[in-house]
Motif scaffolding. Structure first.
Motif, mmCIF file in Angstrom:
data_model
loop_
_atom_site.group_PDB
_atom_site.id
_atom_site.type_symbol
_atom_site.label_atom_id
_atom_site.label_comp_id
_atom_site.label_asym_id
_atom_site.label_seq_id
_atom_site.Cartn_x
_atom_site.Cartn_y
_atom_site.Cartn_z
ATOM 1 N N HIS A 677 82.145 71.145 -14.634
ATOM 2 C CA HIS A 677 82.742 70.371 -13.535
ATOM 3 C C HIS A 677 82.911 71.262 -12.302
ATOM 4 C CE1 HIS A 677 84.860 67.027 -11.756
ATOM 5 N NE2 HIS A 677 85.887 67.799 -11.445
ATOM 6 N N LYS A 678 82.895 70.609 -11.148
ATOM 7 C CA LYS A 678 83.223 71.254 -9.873
ATOM 8 C C LYS A 678 84.441 70.553 -9.292
ATOM 9 C CE LYS A 678 79.926 72.065 -6.912
ATOM 10 N NZ LYS A 678 78.748 71.886 -6.037
ATOM 11 N N PHE A 679 85.423 71.354 -8.889
ATOM 12 C CA PHE A 679 86.613 70.787 -8.264
ATOM 13 C C PHE A 679 86.406 70.758 -6.754
ATOM 14 C CE2 PHE A 679 88.016 72.515 -12.302
ATOM 15 C CZ PHE A 679 88.736 71.451 -12.825
ATOM 16 N N PRO A 680 86.783 69.667 -6.111
ATOM 17 C CA PRO A 680 86.478 69.522 -4.676
ATOM 18 C C PRO A 680 87.362 70.388 -3.795
ATOM 19 C CG PRO A 680 87.796 67.672 -5.409
ATOM 20 C CD PRO A 680 87.509 68.500 -6.644
ATOM 21 N N VAL A 691 85.956 76.576 6.024
ATOM 22 C CA VAL A 691 85.669 77.836 5.338
ATOM 23 C C VAL A 691 86.470 78.942 6.021
ATOM 24 C CG1 VAL A 691 83.883 79.429 4.595
ATOM 25 C CG2 VAL A 691 83.370 77.000 4.794
ATOM 26 N N THR A 692 87.599 79.296 5.451
ATOM 27 C CA THR A 692 88.450 80.352 5.982
ATOM 28 C C THR A 692 88.521 81.498 4.991
ATOM 29 O OG1 THR A 692 90.391 79.278 5.039
ATOM 30 C CG2 THR A 692 89.813 78.690 7.300
ATOM 31 N N ASN A 693 89.160 82.598 5.408
ATOM 32 C CA ASN A 693 89.220 83.775 4.553
ATOM 33 C C ASN A 693 90.020 83.535 3.282
ATOM 34 O OD1 ASN A 693 87.666 85.305 6.309
ATOM 35 N ND2 ASN A 693 89.445 85.962 7.508
ATOM 36 N N ASN A 694 90.982 82.610 3.334
ATOM 37 C CA ASN A 694 91.800 82.341 2.157
ATOM 38 C C ASN A 694 91.303 81.145 1.345
ATOM 39 O OD1 ASN A 694 92.394 80.401 3.980
ATOM 40 N ND2 ASN A 694 94.630 80.594 3.866
ATOM 41 N N LEU A 695 90.052 80.726 1.583
ATOM 42 C CA LEU A 695 89.488 79.594 0.861
ATOM 43 C C LEU A 695 89.215 79.970 -0.594
ATOM 44 C CD1 LEU A 695 88.041 76.760 0.773
ATOM 45 C CD2 LEU A 695 85.953 78.015 1.261
ATOM 46 N N SER A 696 89.570 79.060 -1.499
ATOM 47 C CA SER A 696 89.232 79.208 -2.908
ATOM 48 C C SER A 696 88.807 77.854 -3.448
ATOM 49 C CB SER A 696 90.426 79.728 -3.718
ATOM 50 O OG SER A 696 90.665 81.093 -3.448
ATOM 51 N N VAL A 697 87.689 77.825 -4.116
ATOM 52 C CA VAL A 697 87.222 76.625 -4.792
ATOM 53 C C VAL A 697 86.949 77.000 -6.240
ATOM 54 C CG1 VAL A 697 86.288 75.408 -2.796
ATOM 55 C CG2 VAL A 697 84.899 77.120 -3.940
ATOM 56 N N TYR A 698 86.952 75.983 -7.117
ATOM 57 C CA TYR A 698 86.902 76.255 -8.542
ATOM 58 C C TYR A 698 85.811 75.412 -9.198
ATOM 59 C CZ TYR A 698 91.485 78.243 -7.574
ATOM 60 O OH TYR A 698 92.522 78.981 -7.055
ATOM 61 N N VAL A 699 85.241 76.007 -10.241
ATOM 62 C CA VAL A 699 84.314 75.290 -11.105
ATOM 63 C C VAL A 699 84.681 75.608 -12.549
ATOM 64 C CG1 VAL A 699 82.450 75.334 -9.415
ATOM 65 C CG2 VAL A 699 82.584 77.142 -11.115
ATOM 66 N N GLU A 700 84.362 74.677 -13.430
ATOM 67 C CA GLU A 700 84.652 74.852 -14.847
ATOM 68 C C GLU A 700 83.341 74.922 -15.605
ATOM 69 O OE1 GLU A 700 87.761 72.944 -18.107
ATOM 70 O OE2 GLU A 700 87.038 71.732 -16.427
ATOM 71 N N ARG A 757 75.356 72.686 -9.673
ATOM 72 C CA ARG A 757 75.255 71.275 -10.044
ATOM 73 C C ARG A 757 75.893 71.052 -11.410
ATOM 74 N NH1 ARG A 757 71.772 68.151 -7.192
ATOM 75 N NH2 ARG A 757 71.524 66.750 -8.980
ATOM 76 N N ILE A 758 76.713 70.013 -11.480
ATOM 77 C CA ILE A 758 77.348 69.674 -12.747
ATOM 78 C C ILE A 758 76.263 69.313 -13.760
ATOM 79 C CG2 ILE A 758 78.895 68.030 -13.890
ATOM 80 C CD1 ILE A 758 80.416 67.816 -11.265
ATOM 81 N N GLY A 759 76.380 69.885 -14.967
ATOM 82 C CA GLY A 759 75.384 69.655 -16.000
ATOM 83 C C GLY A 759 74.236 70.634 -15.965
#
Length: 1168
Positions: A677-680, A691-700, A757-759
């Motif tokens: 999964h990708k978290f939005p 897109v800033t310096n403190n940006l964090s995004v997550y994937v599982e 890409r998920i999957g």
């Protein structure tokens, strides 16, 4: 006398020190400082390349002036290398000049200039345009005494004092540029002689062919002179000191000349070819006056037809409306482009915007560009230009390039239309890559190819290239050298700057809207939902083949929106590339040939939009000029393309840099990850960068329970991807172990997040400190971490089977491929991370907009929904947690002919580029609430676009599908089917546990496979059953065969064993991992492993919808006895249909049944 005393005498040195354009006259009238002749009023208004809307007139001096000096011929010098210039000098300095109404008697004499323009000339000096002049009084009596000049000097003489010999009398057709020609002398050997050629058509009447031609000196426009017929072509060579007369002779093209003292000589042109021509001597004399009367013009018209047969057009008079590419392209009357690409063509400095000129001896060509219709005048060594009227506009002088680079030689060798295309490419490249690449990298050097030349060489066919033979050969043998020969070829596509592209798309979209009488008449732009009408976007799609353009640029992630964009120095545009590899670099230059441009806007916002640019953004003028476009926020524009239709152009600058990206893959051990999964992106405040310096995004992701050892392979020539060999190593004892890993991606690796890409399956290099080994359940992906997308195969690979082109293909052995399929099967269902979901939801609820208000978290199940997006509009619902999201929307999705509504409150940056009506999308982890009445997007939900409608269309309200009537048989459990009749069709939801028997047979006279019988063990939780079928479609679906590869392999096995194979499974039928396959015929071990992988693949699929009926035991027993098999102690069902279970439809049916049950129960309670 008072007027003369008030006129100020200005010196040349004074003009040179002013360093800015000026105009002056002896009669000063402030209201009419610059006189425009009547002919100029009707001429097209010029366009200034620097500022088209702000033309500046030459600034006049605020007092009357006069210049007094001498007009001379001169050799080119270091200050000015232009051989077409005259020279004006006084006591203080000298300056290059041009003059109107030139009388040859004033050469070497003092004149008074009473109207003039002065323009600075880089790198030093200036240029004087003499508009009106008169002889100095002291020179008038002297000038009247002579009527001839010696060509080896500028000494005037009288005809009475000379005895003319070898008179040549004729019409001057053309003049070549000045060049150096090797000449052989008797004693001194070979030396270079400077000179130029002239073509004269002479007369062959009795007087002209007689030896006594003295009467020609006194030729007047009488009946005798009118009897001349100029038809014989003669070449004159003005060499040595006579070449000083080039500025005069070149101005007399189209006039009748009389020259004496010439001598016949044989000139060798090379390759055994020679030509007899007249060469100047020390006694050569140029006789005056020169006839340029109406009689000469009539003779010109008389010979036009003959000249056209040679491929040359006689003359064209027009106004210069643009000068581009350092004078190599001149626009006339806004409709003609004159090419002056040859470095030896010396044209007057006065070829400025606004001047009226006459062009002679040019080649007319239609380049057949697909983006614009334009006429091209191609120049050659016979082309000449005369300025009839100087420009009153403050524009730069025409200056030929001093150095001849490799690119200039390349352009000179091309046909005219191809040369124009390269010049357009040069202009586009300089705009697009300014600040990204140096000018040396773009244009190259004298001995080094630049980006433009390498790109052009790859686009142009060999037929447009030609060999150059030098001035003398090409001038004398004009037709044989192929100059102006039309070449039948398809011009390459136009390279356009992004700013021009955006403007063209906006203009095209607005024109389509304006073509309709009223934008409000778009009935298909509104949708009724919840009792209210909602606007729907109007969409239009442009195809690359219709525009005939190509896109070049780099790929970047926009800091403003977080989206992938195609970027050059002129602008940026969002781009969707579904199969972009994860190894792309933002330093690569991509060439995109096949693409679609999507334009969208809402009707109410598009009202009142008008065209800003009257000119076509793809016109040659706008490609050459600095083009600015004001982007309209009401129109959304983005590009949609596939990577397999593009190719990286980075190798033009650096040898094979793309191979470096795969060096790590060629050897070593790797972890294999499955992206779950990708978290939005989370909701942000309005404004500011995403897109800033403190940006964090997550994937599982899920880590496979073994590593992969890769070996060096080969490179696919079609899709340019790596093909490697792989081996499974370090396998854990428990192959079903599922290790979940949450990966955090910081701002410096946000672009990697966009491409995951998920999957999908991804490789990470194994090492002492890699993020998989050093992390238990959480890891950080930085800019140095590499993730490669991978596709596995066993045996022969077919790239057509892959919907998305991966970074690498890995070939596994049959055993290892079986291990991969087993591990893949164990990953089919993974529960979402509850902690992550709650955390993301609470972060959204506690955003600064909510004032810290905590709301109840909704309850329900998460599922995935895939279908066609029909409409998107602002939501009118206000459920318990929607109040904190004032921007929530309602999404209408068509899922298996059923219309589903999804409420979404994601931030605008969470929606992918191109999301809207007409796209096929998958909504991951959508919440089906416990109430069961609506689907909701949560902060953990993610949207992926699968594809877009490829045609230019919109979904209308009439197109919105009505919910289909469900004619599928009623559902039941397997345990209940024993009570049904044998022939009643029933639907069950079950999964494949194992295969019991599979019979495969080769079809007669066909290269295909059929299945006489197959027995599959299935389970729905209530009981197990054995499903039987001989339906080929059912088997194709159950086995999940990628037929392009597997059918071929099956056919090979069947061909080796008489076309029939029976596979029995004697293992544990309740555990698909315990497969004990027995084949009716002896097969190779590799073939056996392949057959096992097919059965395992069928067992690793999702839940099925199966339609079937109970079988009679007698019918089944007879079939099994033929195969020497026994009947299992299970329910036996004959299946006729099978499909993947639609979870959403099933949930809806259950909900409807519950609602009906509740309604009936409440009704009964009310009655009692």
């Amino acid at each position: 006398m008072e007027e003369e005393s008030s006129v100020k005498l200005i010196s040349v040195s004074d003009l040179l020190h002013r360093l800015h354009p000026l105009t002056g006259a002896s009669l000063f009238t402030p209201s009419h400082s610059v006189r425009r002749p009547p002919s100029y009023k009707d001429a097209p208004q010029p366009s200034n390349p620097q500022n088209p809307n702000n033309l500046k007139i030459l600034k006049p001096l605020n007092y009357p002036t006069v210049l007094v000096g001498t007009l001379n011929l001169t050799f080119p010098s270091s200050s000015c290398s232009n051989s077409s210039c005259l020279k004006f000098c006084d006591h203080s300095a000298a300056v290059c000049c041009d003059i109107l109404d030139l009388d040859l008697r004033v050469i070497g004499q003092r004149i008074r200039i009473v109207a003039w323009n002065f323009l600075p000339l880089k790198p030093h000096g200036g240029f004087l345009e003499i508009i009106r002049w008169s002889l100095d009084q002291s020179e008038e009596s002297y000038v009247s005494k002579f009527n001839a000049f010696y060509l080896n000097s500028v000494i005037p003489t009288r005809e009475e004092t000379i005895v003319p010999r070898h008179l040549i009398y004729g019409l001057l057709e053309s003049v070549s540029p000045v060049s150096n020609v090797p000449c052989t002398a008797n004693k001194t050997g070979t030396k270079n002689v400077k000179g130029f050629l002239a073509e004269i058509t002479t007369c062959e009447c009795k007087l002209c062919i007689s030896r006594d031609k003295v009467m020609l000196l006194h030729d007047n426009p009488t009946e005798q002179s009118n009897s001349h017929k100029f038809s014989k072509s003669t070449i004159l060579y003005f060499c040595g000191s006579a070449s000083i007369w080039y500025p005069v002779i070149s101005r007399l093209v189209g006039s009748i000349l009389l020259i004496s003292g010439m001598k016949k000589k044989m000139v060798f042109l090379g390759e055994g070819k020679s030509l007899m021509m007249y060469v100047t001597t020390e006694k050569a004399i140029f006789h005056l006056p020169v006839s340029n009367s109406k009689r000469a013009m009539n003779i010109n018209r008389r010979n036009t037809t003959r000249i056209r047969e040679k491929g040359l057009c006689r003359a064209y008079t027009g106004t210069i409306t643009g000068v581009y590419m350092q004078g190599m392209v001149i626009e006339l009357d806004h409709k003609v482009l004159l090419l002056l690409t040859d470095h030896q063509l010396m044209m007057p400095h006065s070829l400025r915007v606004g001047a009226i000129v006459t062009v002679r001896n040019f080649h007319l060509e239609d380049p057949k560009f697909g983006w614009e219709k334009v006429k091209v005048f191609g120049s050659c060594y016979k082309t000449s230009i005369r300025v009839n009227l100087f420009s009153p506009i403050e524009s730069g002088c025409h200056q030929a390039l001093q150095s001849r680079s490799l690119l200039r030689k390349f352009i000179e060798s091309l046909a005219f239309s191809a040369g124009l295309w390269v010049l357009l490419a040069v202009s586009s490249f300089k705009k697009k890559f300014a600040g990204v690449l140096s000018e040396m990298e773009i244009l190259g050097l004298k001995h080094m190819e630049g980006l433009v030349q390498k790109y052009s060489s790859s686009c142009l066919p060999l037929s447009v290239f030609g060999f150059r033979h030098g001035v003398v050969t090409e001038y004398c043998q004009h037709e044989l050298c192929g100059c102006g020969k039309e070449i039948d070829y398809n011009p390459p596509k136009l390279v356009v700057p992004i700013s021009n592209l955006i403007s063209h798309c906006e203009d095209t979209f607005i024109k389509k809207l304006n073509a309709n009488s009223d934008i409000n008449n778009y009935q298909n732009s509104s949708l009724v939902c919840g009792g209210k009408s909602h606007d729907q976007p109007i969409r239009s799609i442009l195809k690359s083949e219709d525009m005939n353009i190509v896109l070049l640029g780099t790929l970047k992630i926009s800091e403003r929106s977080g989206r992938l964009q195609l970027v050059d120095a002129t602008g940026s545009i969002d781009i969707v590339i579904p199969d972009l590899p994860t190894v792309w670099s933002n330093n690569d230059i991509y060439e995109i040939n096949d693409f679609s441009i999507v334009m969208e806007g809402f009707p109410r916002q598009l009202q009142g939009l008008e065209l800003v640019n009257n000119d076509h953004p793809f016109s040659c003028k706008n490609i050459f000029n600095h083009f600015q476009s004001s982007r309209r926020k009401q129109i959304t524009i983005y590009i949609y393309c596939y990577m397999r239709d593009t190719k990286s152009r980075n190798h033009i600058l650096h040898p094979s840099p793309s191979l470096d990206k795969y060096n790590e893959l060629e050897n070593g051990s790797f972890h294999l990850l499955y992206l779950l999964h990708k978290f939005p992106l989370q909701q942000k405040l309005a404004g500011g960068d995403v897109v800033t310096n403190n940006l964090s995004v997550y994937v599982e992701a899920i880590v496979f329970p073994w590593n992969l050892l890769l070996h060096k392979g080969e490179r696919d020539s079609v899709f340019q991807v790596k093909m490697l060999n792989g081996t499974v190593v370090n396998m854990q004892e428990d192959c079903s172990y599922k290790r979940k890993l949450l990966l955090e991606l910081k701002s410096d690796s946000f672009w990697k997040y966009q491409l995951l890409r998920i999957g999908g399956y991804y490789l990470i290099k194994h090492g002492d400190k890699d993020l998989v080994c050093t992390s238990k359940d959480f890891g950080v992906v930085n800019s140095e971490s590499h993730l490669w997308s991978v596709v596995f195969f066993s045996g022969q690979k077919s790239t057509d089977e892959c919907e998305i082109c991966p970074d690498v293909y890995v070939n596994l052995s049959d055993d290892d491929h079986l291990s991969f399929l087993k591990a893949k099967h164990s990953i089919t269902t993974i529960e979402p991370n509850e902690t992550i979901f709650k955390g993301l939801f609470l972060n959204s609820c506690l955003s600064p907009r909510t004032g810290g208000v905590i709301v109840n978290m909704p309850e329900g199940n998460l599922l995935s929904v895939q279908g066609l997006v029909v409409a998107v509009h602002t939501s009118t619902h206000h459920h318990h947690y929607h109040r904190i999201f004032p921007g929530s929307v309602c999404i209408h999705v068509l899922v298996d002919q059923n219309l589903v509504k999804i409420d979404s409150s994601l931030s605008e940056h969470s929606y992918p580029v191109g999301f809207g009506p007409g796209v096929k999308a998958k909504f991951h982890r959508v919440l089906l609430t416990t109430q069961g009445d609506v689907l909701k997007m949560t902060p953990a939900s993610f949207i992926e676009i699968n594809s877009q409608i490829p045609i230019d269309q919109q979904l209308t309200s009439n197109d919105t599908p009505v919910m289909a009537v469900d004619t599928t048989p009623s559902s039941a459990l397997i345990s209940e089917m024993i009570h049904f009749s044998n022939h009643k069709k029933t639907r069950i939801h079950c999964r494949v546990v194992a295969f019991y028997v599979l019979v495969m047979e080769k079809k007669n006279d066909s290269s295909d496979v059929k299945f006489p019988l197959a027995g599959v063990i299935m389970d729905d939780g209530s009981s197990m059953c054995c499903c039987w079928t001989d339906n080929e479609r059912v088997m194709t679906c159950l086995l999940g065969l990628p037929w392009k590869r597997s059918r071929t392999s099956l056919m090979k096995i069947l061909d080796e064993h008489d076309g029939l194979i029976v596979i029995n499974n004697h293992g544990c039928l309740s555990d698909n991992s315990c497969i004990d396959v027995k084949v009716s015929v002896p097969v190779k071990e590799s073939d056996e492993q392949f057959l096992k992988s097919l059965l395992l693949q069928a067992s690793s699929t999702n839940t099925w919808d199966v339609v079937g009926s109970m079988m009679s035991l007698e019918e089944l027993d007879e079939r099994l006895r033929r195969l020497d098999m026994v009947m299992l102690p299970l329910h036996n069902i004959w299946i006729s249909q099978v499909s993947h279970m639609n979870t959403l439809n099933e949930a809806r049916n259950i909900f409807q049944q519950l609602m009906i049950y509740t309604k009936e129960r409440n009704k009964r309670k009310a009655e009692t």
